[in-house]
Structure formats: C-alpha cells, structure tokens
Design a protein around this motif. Structure first.
Motif, short mmCIF file in Angstrom:
data_model
loop_
_atom_site.label_atom_id
_atom_site.label_comp_id
_atom_site.label_asym_id
_atom_site.label_seq_id
_atom_site.Cartn_x
_atom_site.Cartn_y
_atom_site.Cartn_z
N LEU A 117 9.90 2.17 4.28
CA LEU A 117 9.73 3.45 5.04
C LEU A 117 9.76 4.50 3.90
N ALA A 118 10.62 4.58 2.96
CA ALA A 118 10.76 5.61 2.09
C ALA A 118 9.36 5.51 1.24
N PHE A 119 8.85 4.45 0.69
CA PHE A 119 7.66 4.37 -0.08
C PHE A 119 6.56 4.85 0.68
N VAL A 120 6.45 4.37 2.09
CA VAL A 120 5.17 4.88 2.69
C VAL A 120 5.24 6.51 2.85
N LEU A 121 6.39 6.89 3.33
CA LEU A 121 6.62 8.23 3.31
C LEU A 121 6.22 9.10 1.96
N GLY A 122 6.55 8.65 0.83
CA GLY A 122 6.37 9.42 -0.49
C GLY A 122 4.87 9.08 -0.67
N HIS A 123 4.29 8.01 -0.43
CA HIS A 123 2.96 7.78 -0.57
C HIS A 123 2.09 8.85 -0.01
N GLU A 183 -3.09 7.07 -7.44
CA GLU A 183 -2.45 8.13 -7.69
C GLU A 183 -1.27 8.54 -6.65
N ALA A 184 -1.68 8.31 -5.51
CA ALA A 184 -0.68 8.57 -4.56
C ALA A 184 0.57 7.29 -4.73
N ASP A 185 0.05 6.12 -4.96
CA ASP A 185 1.02 5.27 -5.39
C ASP A 185 2.06 5.60 -6.51
N ALA A 186 1.45 6.25 -7.42
CA ALA A 186 2.25 6.52 -8.66
C ALA A 186 3.19 7.73 -8.23
N LEU A 187 2.60 8.72 -7.61
CA LEU A 187 3.36 9.81 -7.46
C LEU A 187 4.54 9.53 -6.15
N PRO A 199 11.45 1.86 -4.97
CA PRO A 199 9.76 1.95 -4.80
C PRO A 199 9.45 0.45 -4.97
N VAL A 200 9.75 -0.24 -5.90
CA VAL A 200 9.29 -1.81 -6.01
C VAL A 200 9.41 -2.19 -4.99
N ARG A 201 10.84 -2.34 -4.63
CA ARG A 201 10.93 -2.95 -3.28
C ARG A 201 10.25 -2.50 -2.03
N ILE A 227 0.48 -2.89 -6.67
CA ILE A 227 2.11 -3.04 -7.03
C ILE A 227 2.33 -3.02 -8.45
N GLU A 228 1.44 -3.43 -9.37
CA GLU A 228 1.47 -3.24 -10.98
C GLU A 228 1.67 -1.51 -11.16
N THR A 229 0.96 -0.82 -10.54
CA THR A 229 1.15 0.68 -10.61
C THR A 229 2.44 1.17 -10.32
N VAL A 230 3.00 0.74 -9.13
CA VAL A 230 4.23 1.16 -8.95
C VAL A 230 5.40 0.42 -9.77
N ARG A 231 5.24 -0.70 -10.17
CA ARG A 231 6.27 -1.10 -11.27
C ARG A 231 6.18 -0.30 -12.35
N ARG A 232 4.92 -0.19 -12.92
CA ARG A 232 4.65 0.55 -14.08
C ARG A 232 5.51 1.66 -14.19
N VAL A 233 5.17 2.58 -13.12
CA VAL A 233 5.65 4.19 -13.04
C VAL A 233 7.09 3.92 -12.77
#
Length: 237
Positions: A117-123, A183-187, A199-201, A227-233
């Motif tokens: 839920l937190a990641f969706v809101l952040g995205h 971009e939205a995934d990264a931020l 965020p990875v979870r 998923i790779e973008t999230v892990r990298r950031v």
C-alpha cells in the motif's frame, strides 16, 4: 466484504482526523501487518490503509516541496467506493490543480501487506511530483500537430486530418509513458523508504499482475524491469 471495508475506512478516517475521503465514480519486515482479503478482517485492512496514508502522505508532500515549486503539493487521498472497480490506483488533478490519489476498494483489499500500500501511494505521488500529467499532455499535443501536418501535406481531407490528429495524439501520449512509469517507480521507492516501509517488498505486487511485456507503444514497462528499478534505487539508499 468491500462494503464493510468502505464503512470501516470512513469511520477510521473520522477518528484519525486523516485526509482521506470517498468518491463515487510503520516499519517493514517481519512485524509488518498483513493486509489481505483472506486472513485479514475488514477492520484490520481498513486500519492498515489509514495508517499507511497517515505515514506516507506527509513524506510525499515533503519530497514534493523539496523537488519542485511548480506544482501543488497538498495531496488528497480518496477511496473510490464503487464495488465493481478492479484493483487500481491512479493520480489526477482537481479543477484547482490539487493532486488527487485514488485507491479502489479492491486494491486495498488485495494488498498483502502495508509495504505494498505504501509503495502504491508513493508511486502515484511520484507521478504528480514529476509532472507526468502535464508532460503527457504536451506529448499528445505535439503528436497531434505532427500527424495533422503530415496529413495536410499528403492532401488529406478535413476528416482525414482530424483522424490523423486524434491518432497522433494517442501515439504522442504513449511515447514516453514507459519512462514515466519507471520514473515514478524510482521516486516512489524513495518516498516509501523514507516513510519507513520496504519498497522492495512493496513492489512484489508486480509479480501478481499481468506482465505487459515490452510492446511497442505500450503504456507500462515489463514487470521485471520495474522490480529491478526498485531494487536498484533501494540499494542506493
């Protein structure tokens, strides 16, 4: 289930003084509350959602103000109360330019933990901070102009030019949509982590949705790339 969830969300919002409304039409890890339409009760799901909003929204607003002075950073979180809507969340603007982030009841019920839920809101908050709506509109307008001009040069009729403009706008709007999502995934990863969630979870919900692949002019990038973008950031943080 969904109707009870909506009523509980509304009640908890009032008690918490949280800026969540309905519209018609913590720390992560082993102790992160599980949010699921299976073992979780409606009350647990509603409380988890409200807690996520209370925690993530101020972080998103701080990131917004720190990164840009060109947009309204006063987010309003709403719940789409239509029970027939699929699991989804989206960002839009009201008439005054205030950013709106909407969650459907099904998405809230389907989330497996608060990190998702937190990641969706952040995205979704990241889409607004990066100005993606305005950039997409500019791309659509440019596509319409280019396609319409070509139709005129080729001697097309008024109707043909109008058709070309509509198709050009569609192509233009999709030209950078995959980049916008990444971009939205990264931020969104940054916002999620700074709010105290994983965020990875949280990005694991990508493993449960259909993979769009890498289609030409598709609107979303492959799930594995996201998923790779999230892990990298996240690793960089």
């Amino acid at each position: 289930m969904l109707q009870r969830l909506l009523l509980l969300c509304c009640a908890l919002v009032v008690l918490a003084g949280c800026a969540v409304t309905t519209v018609s039409g913590p720390q992560s890890g082993a102790n992160t509350p599980q949010v699921s339409s299976g073992p979780g009760t409606s009350q647990e799901i509603a409380r988890s959602f409200v807690q996520v909003v209370r925690t993530v929204e101020p972080v998103a607003e701080r990131e917004c103000r720190a990164r840009t002075s060109e947009v309204n950073c006063d987010f309003k979180i709403v719940v789409d109360d239509r029970p027939d809507q699929p699991a989804n969340a989206f960002q839009t603007l009201d008439r005054s330019g205030r950013p709106i982030i909407a969650f459907t009841l099904q998405l809230i019920a389907d989330a497996r933990n608060t990190d998702e839920l937190a990641f969706v809101l952040g995205h979704e908050a990241a889409h607004h901070i990066a100005g993606h709506i305005g950039r997409q509109q500019q791309n659509a307008a440019a596509g319409a102009v280019i396609a319409g001009s070509l139709a005129v040069l080729l001697g097309g009729s008024t109707e043909a030019v109008e058709v070309a403009q509509r198709r050009g706008a569609q192509v233009g709007a999709r030209t950078y949509s995959k980049d916008f999502e990444l971009e939205a995934d990264a931020l969104g990863t940054v916002i999620t982590a700074r709010a105290g969630y994983d965020p990875v979870r949280g990005a694991q919900f990508f493993t449960r949705i259909p993979d769009p692949g890498d289609r030409f002019l598709g609107t979303h990038p492959p799930n594995a790339q996201r998923i790779e973008t999230v892990r990298r950031v996240a690793a960089g943080l």
